[in-house]
Design a protein around this motif. Structure first.
Motif, mmCIF file in Angstrom:
data_model
loop_
_atom_site.group_PDB
_atom_site.id
_atom_site.type_symbol
_atom_site.label_atom_id
_atom_site.label_comp_id
_atom_site.label_asym_id
_atom_site.label_seq_id
_atom_site.Cartn_x
_atom_site.Cartn_y
_atom_site.Cartn_z
ATOM 1 N N LEU A 140 13.917 17.321 11.543
ATOM 2 C CA LEU A 140 13.864 17.337 10.085
ATOM 3 C C LEU A 140 12.426 17.285 9.590
ATOM 4 N N ALA A 141 12.163 18.018 8.508
ATOM 5 C CA ALA A 141 10.940 17.775 7.742
ATOM 6 C C ALA A 141 11.175 16.492 6.955
ATOM 7 N N VAL A 142 10.248 15.553 7.055
ATOM 8 C CA VAL A 142 10.439 14.227 6.471
ATOM 9 C C VAL A 142 9.350 13.951 5.441
ATOM 10 N N ASP A 143 9.774 13.477 4.283
ATOM 11 C CA ASP A 143 8.839 13.031 3.253
ATOM 12 C C ASP A 143 9.117 11.574 2.929
ATOM 13 N N VAL A 144 8.054 10.781 2.849
ATOM 14 C CA VAL A 144 8.173 9.398 2.420
ATOM 15 C C VAL A 144 7.738 9.324 0.963
ATOM 16 N N ALA A 145 8.664 8.933 0.096
ATOM 17 C CA ALA A 145 8.361 8.790 -1.326
ATOM 18 C C ALA A 145 7.896 7.359 -1.572
ATOM 19 N N VAL A 146 6.666 7.219 -2.031
ATOM 20 C CA VAL A 146 6.080 5.896 -2.265
ATOM 21 C C VAL A 146 5.936 5.668 -3.763
ATOM 22 N N GLY A 147 6.505 4.571 -4.249
ATOM 23 C CA GLY A 147 6.383 4.226 -5.666
ATOM 24 C C GLY A 147 5.019 3.645 -5.965
ATOM 25 N N LEU A 148 4.020 4.483 -5.974
ATOM 26 C CA LEU A 148 2.644 4.053 -6.237
ATOM 27 C C LEU A 148 2.472 3.628 -7.692
ATOM 28 N N GLU A 149 3.090 4.367 -8.610
ATOM 29 C CA GLU A 149 3.102 4.155 -10.066
ATOM 30 C C GLU A 149 1.809 4.610 -10.731
ATOM 31 N N THR A 150 0.660 4.273 -10.171
ATOM 32 C CA THR A 150 -0.626 4.672 -10.724
ATOM 33 C C THR A 150 -1.676 4.537 -9.639
ATOM 34 N N ALA A 151 -2.728 5.339 -9.728
ATOM 35 C CA ALA A 151 -3.830 5.220 -8.781
ATOM 36 C C ALA A 151 -4.822 4.146 -9.213
ATOM 37 N N THR A 152 -4.606 3.542 -10.371
ATOM 38 C CA THR A 152 -5.498 2.515 -10.905
ATOM 39 C C THR A 152 -4.974 1.136 -10.539
ATOM 40 N N ASP A 153 -5.677 0.427 -9.676
ATOM 41 C CA ASP A 153 -5.186 -0.856 -9.183
ATOM 42 C C ASP A 153 -4.925 -1.851 -10.310
ATOM 43 N N ARG A 154 -5.808 -1.904 -11.288
ATOM 44 C CA ARG A 154 -5.622 -2.885 -12.366
ATOM 45 C C ARG A 154 -4.341 -2.607 -13.144
ATOM 46 N N VAL A 155 -4.053 -1.356 -13.424
ATOM 47 C CA VAL A 155 -2.825 -1.012 -14.145
ATOM 48 C C VAL A 155 -1.610 -1.356 -13.283
ATOM 49 N N ARG A 156 -1.671 -1.050 -11.981
ATOM 50 C CA ARG A 156 -0.539 -1.348 -11.104
ATOM 51 C C ARG A 156 -0.282 -2.853 -11.034
ATOM 52 N N HIS A 157 -1.354 -3.642 -10.958
ATOM 53 C CA HIS A 157 -1.189 -5.090 -10.851
ATOM 54 C C HIS A 157 -0.770 -5.721 -12.182
ATOM 55 N N ASP A 158 -1.491 -5.393 -13.255
ATOM 56 C CA ASP A 158 -1.326 -6.113 -14.519
ATOM 57 C C ASP A 158 -0.221 -5.561 -15.402
ATOM 58 N N CYS A 159 0.022 -4.257 -15.339
ATOM 59 C CA CYS A 159 1.033 -3.646 -16.214
ATOM 60 C C CYS A 159 2.372 -3.458 -15.508
ATOM 61 N N VAL A 160 2.316 -3.129 -14.231
ATOM 62 C CA VAL A 160 3.542 -2.874 -13.469
ATOM 63 C C VAL A 160 3.964 -4.114 -12.672
ATOM 64 N N ASN A 161 3.008 -4.993 -12.375
ATOM 65 C CA ASN A 161 3.259 -6.171 -11.527
ATOM 66 C C ASN A 161 3.663 -5.752 -10.122
ATOM 67 N N LYS A 162 2.948 -4.779 -9.592
ATOM 68 C CA LYS A 162 3.179 -4.338 -8.217
ATOM 69 C C LYS A 162 2.018 -4.820 -7.365
ATOM 70 N N TYR A 163 2.317 -5.333 -6.181
ATOM 71 C CA TYR A 163 1.366 -6.145 -5.432
ATOM 72 C C TYR A 163 0.311 -5.371 -4.651
ATOM 73 N N PHE A 164 0.577 -4.128 -4.239
ATOM 74 C CA PHE A 164 -0.326 -3.483 -3.282
ATOM 75 C C PHE A 164 -1.411 -2.681 -3.988
ATOM 76 N N ASP A 165 -2.403 -2.273 -3.219
ATOM 77 C CA ASP A 165 -3.547 -1.528 -3.734
ATOM 78 C C ASP A 165 -3.447 -0.049 -3.373
ATOM 79 N N PHE A 166 -4.271 0.750 -4.027
ATOM 80 C CA PHE A 166 -4.302 2.179 -3.712
ATOM 81 C C PHE A 166 -4.675 2.390 -2.242
ATOM 82 N N ALA A 167 -5.516 1.519 -1.722
ATOM 83 C CA ALA A 167 -5.907 1.631 -0.312
ATOM 84 C C ALA A 167 -4.699 1.505 0.608
#
Length: 356
Positions: free
Chosen positions: A169-196
């Protein structure tokens, strides 16, 4: 990589207050769900790196996202549709899979070449989908063309993807990154991980012979309309360096979320469909497929314009998804576009939306 425990997620990141509020909101949910029935299943068509394909989309009913159990993302209400008590047994997941195959047979003339599997969390998290169930799913769909599985970066590992790649199978992993901006992901989305961490997951997927599909969130809470558009424009281009497909999901108001609390207090408006069109049109030259599926379009709780033009703009967005031709947006217009332009110009910071 970050370790999947609430303590590690919160430590040093100021997330404890967000999570405490989210746990209180989620505790109001009193619905229960049958572990032998999938949450949702439908047949549609999607644009893939190999062209447009008929797709079977499956949302398995599992114990839900472990990050959401800790508190979770400000906009996500999917955990409210999950089975209580943790991992769903293998036999129950097999029953769910059988129900999905029955639905496909009833609604499609032939097996869909594209399979998309979600769990309202991380499919690759073995607390949600045990290894035995993952291998059974891989074998079931081994004769298809492509499979998409959704996961947080923590769980993207070679062995877990090998169950699918070894089927051819061709496989794709869909990652809910939400934004490439760490501050927006942390403060607005409350998601723990970084773009790295997303970059590391993309490297892990590539080493396993899989691709990456990045999910972005258009207009999380605490951003103005223009800030949300600018964040998506930059995020699409950064993600295109690592993902072959970027799916921009306009935020909608889901039950038992912080976004819903803000919405009822007059402090949140979902994005304008004109904003979605603006991002798609301005990033059409990015080195990736850029698509969007505005859920709940035209409703107060979903991305919307004035109500008169919503269906027309939604049709243009769907057309763009399939053809990647930005000229489709020049074929739709409405007087409310002037209102949107005024909002983009004058809404300078988070607060009461200038227009509902």
């Amino acid at each position: 990589m970050s370790q999947p425990s609430p303590e590690v997620y919160e430590t040093g990141k100021g997330m404890d207050a967000h999570n405490a509020a989210m746990r209180e909101i989620r505790a109001r949910n009193d619905r229960t769900y049958d572990p032998h029935e999938p949450t949702r299943v439908w047949v549609d068509e999607d644009n893939t790196p190999d062209g447009v394909r008929d797709s079977l989309t499956i949302i398995l009913n599992t114990g839900g996202c472990r990050w959401a159990r800790a508190g979770g993302c400000t906009m996500c209400g999917y955990v409210a549709e999950s089975v209580e008590g943790g991992t769903v047994p293998h036999d129950a997941l097999v029953d769910q899979l059988d129900a999905c195959l029955d639905h496909e047979r009833e609604n499609s003339d032939e097996p869909c070449p594209l399979i998309k599997i979600y769990t309202s969390g991380s499919f690759l998290d073995e607390r949600e989908v045990p290894a035995e169930s993952r291998r059974a799913i891989a074998e079931t769909f081994g004769d298809r063309e492509r499979i998409v599985v959704e996961s947080l970066p923590d769980f993207v590992e070679h062995d877990r993807l090998a169950d699918f790649t070894e089927q051819g199978l061709a496989v794709d992993v869909a990652v809910g990154l939400e934004t490439a901006t760490d501050r927006v992901r942390h403060d607005c989305v409350n998601k723990y991980f970084d773009f790295a961490d997303f970059v590391t997951a993309s490297e892990q997927a590539q080493d396993a012979g899989a691709g990456i599909k990045a999910y972005l969130l258009m207009k999380p809470p605490f951003l103005s309309e223009s800030e949300a558009v600018a964040d998506m424009q930059s995020s699409v281009r950064r993600c295109a360096e690592y993902a072959h497909t970027v799916s921009m999901n306009p935020c909608n108001v889901q039950r038992h979320t912080m976004v819903e609390e803000l919405y009822h207090d007059g402090g949140y408006r979902p994005p304008w469909l004109w904003s979605v069109a603006e991002v798609l049109e301005s990033t059409a030259d990015a080195d990736a497929l850029v698509i969007s599926d505005p859920v709940g379009h035209g409703s107060d709780r979903g991305p919307h314009n004035c109500g008169e033009c919503d269906d027309h703009v939604q049709t243009a967005i769907k057309d763009f998804d399939l053809r990647q031709d930005p000229s489709v947006f020049s074929q739709v217009s409405c007087g409310c576009e002037r209102t949107w332009e005024t909002v983009m110009e004058r809404e300078k910071s988070y607060g009461m939306p200038l227009a509902r």
